[in-house]
Write a protein that holds these residues in place. Sequence first.
Motif: not given
Length: 552
Positions: A204-208, A210-214
């Motif tokens: 979940e955190q990785r997704k979050h 990755a989203q923030q990084m993008a």
Amino acid sequence: MKKRIYLSMMLLTVISLLMVSVLLSFIFYAQFSSAVRAELRERAGMFTDNSSSTALAELSATQSGSLRVTLVRPDGAVLYDNTIEKGELQNHLDRLEIAEALASGVGESKRFSNTLREETYYYAVRLTDGSVLRVAKTTDSIVGMFGGILPAVAGVVLAVTIAGYLLARGLTKRIVEPIHKVDLNALLHVPYDELAPFVGTIAEQRKHIAQQMADLQNRSQTIRAIMENMSEGMMLLNRQGVILSVNKSAAAIFEASTEVEGKNILELLRDVELLAHVRSALAGSRGDMSLERGGKTYRVYFSPVTGSGAMLLFLDITERMKAEAMRREFSANVSHELKTPLTSISGYAEMLCSGMVQENDKAGFYTKIKDEAARLIVLIEDILMISELDEQKGNERFEEVNLPAIAAETVESLGRKAEELQVSVHISGGDVRMQTNRSRMYELLYNLIDNGIKYNRPGGSVQVAVSQTAEQIRIAVTDTGVGIPKEAQSRVFERFYRVDASRSKTTGGTGLGLAIVKHIAMAYDGKVELISRVGQGTTVTVTFPASLRVNA
Ligand code: ADP
């Protein structure tokens, strides 16, 4: 982690082993001592109905085994002891079990031997003649018993330590290794159930993240794109004056590359005033200044960036400065140009008013006033035209315009002038139509044909050729006039420039005609070319892009 698991296991094992050992020692000790006491009681009980003499006889005849048997007289003197010579024994009245047996018939006690490791149980009974028979047995005390099993416990602890170590190693390996192997990108397989929430949270955190990084990357790309495509120069400094970011425009100003990022601004610039402004911006105050560099003029704005440094913005104001200078020059020229006819008018009028002018001359004075006023009107019209062209930059109107028709119209309106100056005007070319502004084209042709007539000689001619090709639309006005000297050819398009001021004035020129032509041509993406030879004539050619053609 491995170490912690291992240490916890070891501690648990050692504590449990010690606790078990202590507990077992207590249990064994309790059972053992009650067995010893029962044995003593049973042995002593066999003599209770005897007198000391029969007991003595019996004792001498039988073996007492590991038991110590003592026969004590009522006064405490030892009659018999199977372990020590009787003379060596002291009076036994003070022994607890003896005193108890003398008083109540039975006595019992327990005492530690020389060390704490052993203890002796005593059991005494009163015989029929009042003397006391005591049996005693020495066994391990609880300390002794525990001490006895301690080496075994130590051995077990050692064995368990080794086994525990191996077990902990295996266990941690089994717990940790799958965690290392979890593929957080796939997440299809969780090695064991307990890991599922942990892996889920991480996923979940990785997704979050990755989203923030993008998002961050998008934002930074947008900012970079804005910065890079800005015509204004931009430079960002940190609190120490180190360049954090610089766009192409700013780098170009300092003939540096964008690799200056990371260098201190002091290394890049030597301008004292600029550096002083940088320092005060880093100290928190805004400022601005003008900077001359590479033949250009920049306005530099310094702004502090809260908490992180300063931002420098470079605006190229070269064109604005030039335009301002031109405007200033134009205003001065306009005033001067207007003043000349007005001074004449005012002079003639004053003379007329003063009555100094002869009646016969008055008509000549009126004509001069009229001519000067007409010149003034032409001048003002040209000034207004050029101001309008300046104002309207980029707002041109487009309509379908027939160029030869407009040329004919112009020639017609200049007919009288051409006749007076004995100049013939001819139009050649077919049907050329163009997307442009009618009155602007009229103005352009009027100025060119007018010049061709004005700067001609009697009997001369003006040729107006309008044509079009696949690449361009072309208007060429050729005269057989006085021509323009080479050194003046590049200047005739300047405002108020005249080659021969006196001739220009007598012919009613304002010095604005060719400037207006150039302006109009440029407004419609056109180009103006001039070929001239003194004494032979001049050709002015205006070409427009084919995109403005109207196809028949
Ligand atoms: P003006 O209103 O004085 O004619 P222009 O801007 O049209 O001003 O022209 C500038 C100067 O260039 C003129 O004063 C004149 O000396 C010269 N000139 C322009 N056109 C011609 C031409 N066809 N032949 C000779 N000289 C010319």
